[in-house]
Design a protein around this motif. Sequence first.
Motif, PDB file in Angstrom:
ATOM      1  N   ASP A 190       0.821  -1.212   0.000  1.00 23.26           N
ATOM      2  CA  ASP A 190       0.000   0.000   0.000  1.00 23.26           C
ATOM      3  C   ASP A 190       0.853   1.261   0.000  1.00 23.26           C
ATOM      4  O   ASP A 190       0.451   2.289  -0.519  1.00 23.26           O
ATOM      5  N   SER A 228      -3.861   2.326  -4.007  1.00 19.45           N
ATOM      6  CA  SER A 228      -3.846   1.699  -2.685  1.00 19.45           C
ATOM      7  C   SER A 228      -5.206   1.811  -2.017  1.00 19.45           C
ATOM      8  O   SER A 228      -5.616   0.924  -1.275  1.00 19.45           O
ATOM      9  N   THR A 283      -7.146  -1.076  -3.520  1.00 20.10           N
ATOM     10  CA  THR A 283      -6.784  -2.388  -2.962  1.00 20.10           C
ATOM     11  C   THR A 283      -7.247  -2.502  -1.517  1.00 20.10           C
ATOM     12  O   THR A 283      -7.666  -3.570  -1.079  1.00 20.10           O
ATOM     13  N   LEU A 284      -7.209  -1.378  -0.814  1.00 21.57           N
ATOM     14  CA  LEU A 284      -7.687  -1.409   0.571  1.00 21.57           C
ATOM     15  C   LEU A 284      -9.173  -1.734   0.597  1.00 21.57           C
ATOM     16  O   LEU A 284      -9.642  -2.540   1.405  1.00 21.57           O
TER      17      LEU A 284
END
Lengths: 454, 366
Positions: A264, A272, A275-276
């Motif tokens: 991240d 990021s 993806t989080l």
Amino acid sequence: MESSSENQQTPELLLKLAQQLSPTKDIVQTTLQVEGKQAYMLYLKSAVDEIVLHKTVVRPFYETSSIEVYASYLNSAPNKKELADEQSILIGLTRGNVLIAVPQQYFLLEIRNVGFDEVQQITLEPTIHGAQLGLSESLEVSMNVIRQRYHQPSLVFDTMELKDQSNRAIALVYDKVLVNPRALQLIRKRLENLDFPLILSTGDLQLYLNGSKKSLFPSCLLTERPDRLVYNISSGKIIIMVDGSPHAVIAPVVFFDFMISMEDMYHGYWISLLTLFLRYSGLFACVVLPALYVGVSSYTPDVFRTELALTVAASRIGVPYPSYIEVFFMLIFIEFLTEASIRLPTPISATATTVGGLILGTAAVDAALTSNIMIIVVSLVAVSTFVIPINELGFAVRGLRFILLLYTTFFGLAGLAIGLLGIVLFLANKESFGTSYLKLGWKSRKKELGIGEK
Amino acid sequence: MNRFLYYFIILNMIVNMVVEVPKILIDFSHRGAITSIALALIIGVALNWILIKLFQPFPARSLPELLQLYTPGWLNKLILLYLSVNWFVAGLLSISTFTLLLKRFLTPEMSSYIIVSSFVFLVSYGILMKSKSLLNSMEIIMILNIPIVLFLIAKVYLDQTMDWDYVKVALTYVNNWPNYSAVTAAIYPMIGIVNIVIFNRYLISKVNMRLKHLLIIFLVGGLILFTTYFIPLGYIGFDVSENIQYPWILTSDSVRLKYGLIERFIFIFLLIFLSLSFLNITIHWHVAQKLLEAVYRTKKLVIKGKDFNPYLWILLFWGITFIVAGRMTEYQLFLLGKYFFNQQPLFAIVLIGSLLLIKRGAKKHE
């Protein structure tokens, strides 16, 4: 014989220690002797690097002019250890120390031979960007890895010794300016009061540190990534490393720490964030989906829109038992599969997953032992479990979804909603070394919420 | 103002949108509901202000502690007992309501006792939790749920089937005098702040209220009370809505999410409000248990260093809840709710009176 008269001069301490160590065969007790000079050595061959020993201890003996010069040479050696009581010398010997006696003086030099001092490839939390090499099994090398990545004079390595049978060295690493003093004190206290006969690695040390061994969620984070370690040191956390284990423990941790992958940090903001988001939705999905399936198909089929409800119902035609049994079976099956593919050697594990996942899955549907949708749910659950970056949380979640499934089986969809809140309550009530496990970190929070002490 | 105080206030407002309060208000739609709401809004905000002002000089102290310090023993036990019964009944009402709601709309075949037990286990866990952890979890649950609540409310406002003409009809009854029961029912959502009696111990700063905060509470409260009363009228119709037991649930069932995975609005609505109610119940009973602990505590139950006193109260809570919530009918529940709301002024007087006593006692001490 002349040598026997020499032997009588061998210092008593050496003899005594040698006697305590016998009958092991790797013990070496020798006398260095050249005209008028004598020195005695005691060490364990298996623990000592003999080349270094020869270079730094034996050769200088023959090169120095007098025994006094040799003694002061030994005295100034950088690897000299303090001499304490017999017991600690004995443990030192097992750890690769060499005891040298010249007349009236003893020296303890550390000449360890560590066969496993290479820095290891990262296997637990691989990332595409970021560090590729992790820690080493040797404590010194691991400490070096951290020191080389965090150049601050305030970085503290605090080594102590485990009080169990293995007597290993452990190191507490922290930044003394940033560290959370309360947690540090607590960890020190726990380490001192640790009362277990044998601690094998960092992995089980963290369990003993927990206070209660029977907790589902991990209260320390086990990692091998130096970048994660440095990141955590810089945010005031404490690292514990054990000699002989390539992992380090980070404490105290909060729930959100487990959801961060180091990657991240290396991606752009939106990537990021995405993806989080993926990770949290994966977490949510793998906890909720099995329970939701039971709640919807057995309790309240009319929750979903009609078409979807019909699809679910149609796919369950012919399945001879209620949905919760189906879900339990399939979940346990997928746990078998995961467990098997972890334990098996790589070439076989591919076969296991193929046979188990593909063939059995299709066959189970054809035999009307489970519904198509159930297979989808279970695969989704399995896959989304792997989205969780830290393995330990993944394991905890695997247990958690069974509990939620049980609650939903008893109480229906309302049970699912309440059970989810129960999980939040449970996590919020958990503590990791004095910090709450689950809480939102607003900036002004510390000012607003505290404990009113009289 | 401290963030957690907002949470208390707003949580209580949202939770009470659904069941008893709208029913009682709609019952008085011909007899001064609107003026009652207006009056209740003013009284409610005033109560908020008074309570915060009275707690302001005692940061990080809870009411039982303060009572112990500054008032005679017999009096403080009596006050605490009365207050704790109030808190317990508040939680009991919510549990009974949701038991009936779930039985009616989500799982009709399930026994009431099982539905009750789905609550009490985890609520009991919440009671036993550390107060600070409860605050943390409240924050998280609120943050997760509030956006959905906002979506739900927005959806209800914007839906095609909402008929504003009924609202206009209802507004014509603005010229009636307020009614006592309607006022007390409308005050109830406004006084979530009362939980401060225990949680003040953990709020170390910013327990104050300025005009800005007062205005925020006034606006949010006004909006929620308006929504509570007028929206069901718009969906159900002005004259018929008096006959309906759950106006808001019927309202939510009138809305359809055309493109959603879940088509019927009512399920999302029920589950979200269930979550928030669960949280509110947990908080209520946590407070009730803490207050009771200050009334009576026995050393006999401290076994091997572990205090089993809370378990005693939980057992009592369980017993009463299973008997009451398992058997209550809708009408009885409605009546209980009404009586409970009607005696609220007494509650307010006792609470404020005890705080004034504390204030006097504190002055004497100086």
